[in-house]
Design a protein around this motif. Sequence first.
Motif, PDB file in Angstrom:
ATOM      1  N   ILE A 113       6.819  11.570 -10.110  1.00 16.72           N
ATOM      2  CA  ILE A 113       7.814  10.697  -9.479  1.00 16.72           C
ATOM      3  C   ILE A 113       7.562   9.249  -9.868  1.00 16.72           C
ATOM      4  N   ARG A 114       6.284   8.830  -9.872  1.00 16.16           N
ATOM      5  CA  ARG A 114       5.968   7.456 -10.246  1.00 16.16           C
ATOM      6  C   ARG A 114       6.340   7.182 -11.700  1.00 16.16           C
ATOM      7  N   ILE A 115       6.154   8.174 -12.547  1.00 19.04           N
ATOM      8  CA  ILE A 115       6.434   7.994 -13.969  1.00 19.04           C
ATOM      9  C   ILE A 115       7.940   7.932 -14.235  1.00 19.04           C
ATOM     10  N   PHE A 116       8.677   8.866 -13.672  1.00 22.33           N
ATOM     11  CA  PHE A 116      10.098   8.953 -13.969  1.00 22.33           C
ATOM     12  C   PHE A 116      10.969   8.142 -13.021  1.00 22.33           C
ATOM     13  N   GLY A 117      10.361   7.617 -11.976  1.00 19.91           N
ATOM     14  CA  GLY A 117      11.101   6.712 -11.112  1.00 19.91           C
ATOM     15  C   GLY A 117      11.496   7.320  -9.785  1.00 19.91           C
ATOM     16  N   PRO A 118      11.565   6.493  -8.726  1.00 16.28           N
ATOM     17  CA  PRO A 118      11.906   6.976  -7.391  1.00 16.28           C
ATOM     18  C   PRO A 118      13.309   7.565  -7.306  1.00 16.28           C
ATOM     19  N   HIS A 119      14.177   7.218  -8.273  1.00 18.07           N
ATOM     20  CA  HIS A 119      15.536   7.756  -8.248  1.00 18.07           C
ATOM     21  C   HIS A 119      15.563   9.259  -8.530  1.00 18.07           C
ATOM     22  N   THR A 120      14.439   9.798  -9.000  1.00 14.62           N
ATOM     23  CA  THR A 120      14.392  11.236  -9.301  1.00 14.62           C
ATOM     24  C   THR A 120      14.063  12.081  -8.078  1.00 14.62           C
ATOM     25  N   SER A 121      13.723  11.448  -6.958  1.00 10.64           N
ATOM     26  CA  SER A 121      13.265  12.206  -5.798  1.00 10.64           C
ATOM     27  C   SER A 121      13.777  11.602  -4.498  1.00 10.64           C
ATOM     28  N   PRO A 122      14.128  12.451  -3.530  1.00 12.51           N
ATOM     29  CA  PRO A 122      14.564  11.945  -2.224  1.00 12.51           C
ATOM     30  C   PRO A 122      13.415  11.395  -1.381  1.00 12.51           C
ATOM     31  N   LEU A 123      12.164  11.741  -1.753  1.00 13.12           N
ATOM     32  CA  LEU A 123      10.988  11.253  -1.041  1.00 13.12           C
ATOM     33  C   LEU A 123      10.079  10.516  -2.014  1.00 13.12           C
ATOM     34  N   THR A 124       9.268   9.605  -1.486  1.00 12.13           N
ATOM     35  CA  THR A 124       8.289   8.924  -2.316  1.00 12.13           C
ATOM     36  C   THR A 124       7.073   9.828  -2.517  1.00 12.13           C
ATOM     37  N   ALA A 125       6.234   9.453  -3.464  1.00  9.78           N
ATOM     38  CA  ALA A 125       5.030  10.238  -3.732  1.00  9.78           C
ATOM     39  C   ALA A 125       4.145  10.347  -2.487  1.00  9.78           C
ATOM     40  N   LYS A 126       3.970   9.241  -1.779  1.00  9.75           N
ATOM     41  CA  LYS A 126       3.126   9.246  -0.580  1.00  9.75           C
ATOM     42  C   LYS A 126       3.748  10.090   0.526  1.00  9.75           C
ATOM     43  N   GLN A 127       5.059  10.068   0.633  1.00  9.09           N
ATOM     44  CA  GLN A 127       5.716  10.854   1.675  1.00  9.09           C
ATOM     45  C   GLN A 127       5.518  12.346   1.444  1.00  9.09           C
ATOM     46  N   TYR A 128       5.601  12.781   0.189  1.00 12.22           N
ATOM     47  CA  TYR A 128       5.323  14.187  -0.111  1.00 12.22           C
ATOM     48  C   TYR A 128       3.924  14.565   0.371  1.00 12.22           C
ATOM     49  N   LEU A 129       2.949  13.734   0.005  1.00 13.36           N
ATOM     50  CA  LEU A 129       1.559  14.037   0.317  1.00 13.36           C
ATOM     51  C   LEU A 129       1.325  14.103   1.818  1.00 13.36           C
ATOM     52  N   TRP A 130       1.788  13.089   2.545  1.00  9.74           N
ATOM     53  CA  TRP A 130       1.515  13.029   3.976  1.00  9.74           C
ATOM     54  C   TRP A 130       2.315  14.060   4.765  1.00  9.74           C
ATOM     55  N   ILE A 131       3.580  14.211   4.454  1.00  5.54           N
ATOM     56  CA  ILE A 131       4.420  15.139   5.210  1.00  5.54           C
ATOM     57  C   ILE A 131       3.945  16.576   5.036  1.00  5.54           C
ATOM     58  N   PHE A 132       3.781  16.997   3.779  1.00  6.75           N
ATOM     59  CA  PHE A 132       3.491  18.410   3.553  1.00  6.75           C
ATOM     60  C   PHE A 132       2.019  18.751   3.794  1.00  6.75           C
ATOM     61  N   CYS A 133       1.109  17.818   3.598  1.00  6.43           N
ATOM     62  CA  CYS A 133      -0.288  18.073   3.959  1.00  6.43           C
ATOM     63  C   CYS A 133      -0.430  18.204   5.478  1.00  6.43           C
ATOM     64  N   THR A 134       0.320  17.383   6.209  1.00 10.86           N
ATOM     65  CA  THR A 134       0.294  17.476   7.671  1.00 10.86           C
ATOM     66  C   THR A 134       0.842  18.826   8.137  1.00 10.86           C
ATOM     67  N   ILE A 135       1.939  19.253   7.522  1.00 10.64           N
ATOM     68  CA  ILE A 135       2.508  20.561   7.865  1.00 10.64           C
ATOM     69  C   ILE A 135       1.510  21.669   7.562  1.00 10.64           C
TER      70      ILE A 135
END
Length: 318
Positions: A113-135
């Motif tokens: 996501i960082r490489i190809f840009g935030p426009h490629t994803s509805p969530l940021t890189a950190k949001q993926y990590l925190w949301i799904f690790c918490t789940i």
Amino acid sequence: MPDPTTSPPSCSSFDPADPPNYGYTPSLAAGIVFVILFGTVTAAHLAQAVTSRRWWLLVFVLGGIGELLGWIARTWASRCVYSDVAFKIQISTLIFSPAFFAAGIYVVLGYLIRIFGPHTSPLTAKQYLWIFCTIDFFSLLVQAVGGGMASAAGSEPDGNVQPGTDTMIAGIVFQLAANVVFAALAASVVAKTYRKGKGVLNVDGLSISQSERPATTTKRLRVVAGATAIATLALIARGVYRSIELIQGWRGYLITTERYFIGLDGALMVIAVAVFVVANPSRLLPRKAECYGAELGNGSPEVAMEKAVDERSNSARG
């Protein structure tokens, strides 16, 4: 779950009249094969983490160690099929270990996501990590509570293991649902990495437009994206199997038939972790990466690259 207080001695031969927790005698050959496989890929990930100094790769090492311990316990159980200790070690480690592989996948996707840009994803890189690790954490916690309840009930003569089993099922299904949602979100990112990029990659301080960067750069990123997709699908397939397995109960067909466990748990987890040994993130992903999308300026990659250069120049003067 059988009552361990009334089961035969731990290293007794298999007795069809009093089947062990597994419902079969675990295969010695399968145990040895998976110990070798997980030992090899875990050592490879450790070497990659140390040599590249990308310490986040240790999540694959931790998951590999858990799988290794689980299969060592199953190898032990092939000779001591009634060992309650071996059973508890393998069931706990083989349930929890895939969560570490999932965490590694979240980090890899974050890099893309960082490489190809935030426009490629509805969530940021950190949001993926925190949301799904918490789940993952809470779903594993629910599974652990359910496993403890089932184990405690199973140790009683007339104990009811169903409430604990239902709790474990809830945790596994919740985790599976989260994995499916993650896969759907990640699919959009992976798909976009396989299309012609519109942005400008900034790798280790060098801005390179899509038309100017070497074809090998794009190929490497696509290899990592493909590995991410394979590992994610492997985790989902395992989650489906585990869910159905527990829904059928501790004496159901799936849980008492080892070939399904070998193919739909052990083999899939080898694939999930080994694919990142081949598609080595420490070698294929840039250490520092940002994406200046074509939507900057007038939408031209060249303008985006010039903007990136100007920003660095101004920063240097400041």
